[in-house]
Design an enzyme around this catalytic site. Structure first.
Site, PDB file in Angstrom:
ATOM      1  N   ALA A 165       0.672   2.405   5.181  1.00  0.00           N
ATOM      2  CA  ALA A 165       1.625   1.355   4.828  1.00  0.00           C
ATOM      3  C   ALA A 165       2.135   1.449   3.403  1.00  0.00           C
ATOM      4  O   ALA A 165       3.150   0.829   3.067  1.00  0.00           O
ATOM      5  CB  ALA A 165       0.982  -0.018   5.048  1.00  0.00           C
ATOM      6  N   ASP A 166       1.451   2.203   2.551  1.00  0.00           N
ATOM      7  CA  ASP A 166       1.851   2.270   1.146  1.00  0.00           C
ATOM      8  C   ASP A 166       1.622   3.676   0.598  1.00  0.00           C
ATOM      9  O   ASP A 166       0.818   3.878  -0.308  1.00  0.00           O
ATOM     10  CB  ASP A 166       1.050   1.247   0.336  1.00  0.00           C
ATOM     11  CG  ASP A 166       1.585   1.066  -1.087  1.00  0.00           C
ATOM     12  OD1 ASP A 166       2.741   1.478  -1.337  1.00  0.00           O
ATOM     13  OD2 ASP A 166       0.858   0.532  -1.938  1.00  0.00           O
ATOM     14  N   LEU A 167       2.345   4.638   1.149  1.00  0.00           N
ATOM     15  CA  LEU A 167       2.189   6.029   0.716  1.00  0.00           C
ATOM     16  C   LEU A 167       2.910   6.214  -0.620  1.00  0.00           C
ATOM     17  O   LEU A 167       4.125   6.398  -0.673  1.00  0.00           O
ATOM     18  CB  LEU A 167       2.760   6.981   1.763  1.00  0.00           C
ATOM     19  CG  LEU A 167       2.529   8.471   1.476  1.00  0.00           C
ATOM     20  CD1 LEU A 167       1.048   8.801   1.442  1.00  0.00           C
ATOM     21  CD2 LEU A 167       3.240   9.332   2.519  1.00  0.00           C
TER      22      LEU A 167
END
Length: 248
Positions: A165-167
């Site tokens: 979700a937060d690369l």
């Protein structure tokens, strides 16, 4: 293979890997217990490195972000143990580890209830000798070989349907041996592989790199980002072709 075990507490529960050789207690999730209060290192909300009876770990307390943080910095609405942030991330990391994907192995997760809410923490294995991609950017150390290693790792996760979700550059670790791992799978999940969300992952990584100043580095686009994109699409295409050839 992660051997999942759950232990109840008076105000919550701990899920852990039964193969640890030690049973985690509530104190394991208290930074002050380890004498390291205030020593944070990267990650949203900060991470504290601790030496537990099960080995060196990274301890992360879940913090809310955005407008929700104005209401409460770290209390989430209770909707069931399996839906707590810590238990969900522990479960996802265990699944990814079983798929032999390079993640920080889950050690234990904890939630503690308070009224209609809860607080949560997660312990994962510390990846020794690794540094974030953000640190590499700060030193200007980006090249096609690093791009190829990063994209090869991201492609493995995407092909498996592992959605991060937060690369961003803070959640990509580069080991001393050149190996690449992904960390912080909070809000991540398994999804059906699809071009749209896979490309959104890469776009998020690019925004992160540019925000950190990578766009000002000499040859960033030509020597790092374009080779990364080319290698990614090549890796995904070869995988798709292999799957087609294997089909009856």
């Amino acid at each position: 293979m992660i051997q999942v075990q759950v232990q109840s507490m008076s105000d919550g529960a701990i899920v852990y890997d039964a193969a640890l050789g030690a049973v985690p207690t509530a104190e394991w999730f208290d930074a002050a217990h380890w004498g390291l209060l205030g020593r944070a290192a990267g990650g949203r909300g900060g991470v504290v490195f601790v030496d537990t009876p099960a080995g060196a770990c990274a301890l992360r307390h879940y913090h809310r972000v955005g407008l929700a943080a104005r209401v409460s910095a770290d209390v989430y609405v209770w909707t069931g143990a399996a839906r707590t942030r810590a238990f969900r991330e522990f479960d996802l990391l265990a699944r990814l580890a079983d798929l032999h994907l390079p993640v920080s192995l889950p050690v234990a997760a904890c939630y503690r209830r308070s009224g209609l809410g809860y607080r949560a923490d997660l312990l994962t294995r510390r990846i020794e000798g690794a540094e974030t991609l953000a640190a590499r950017v700060a030193r200007g150390e980006l090249d096609p070989r690093l791009a190829e290693r990063i994209v090869g790792t991201v492609a493995r996760f995407n092909r498996a349907g592992a959605f991060h979700a937060d690369l961003n550059a803070h959640n990509v670790l580069v080991g001393g041996d050149g190996g690449v791992s992904l960390i912080d799978f909070d809000r991540g999940r398994m999804r059906k592989p699809h071009f749209t969300w896979q490309q959104a992952n890469l776009a998020r990584l690019l925004r992160s790199l540019r925000k950190l100043g990578a766009r000002h580095l000499d040859g960033f686009e030509s020597r790092f980002w374009h080779p990364l994109l080319a290698a990614y699409h090549d890796a995904m295409a070869r995988r798709a072709l292999a799957g087609t050839e294997a089909a009856p």
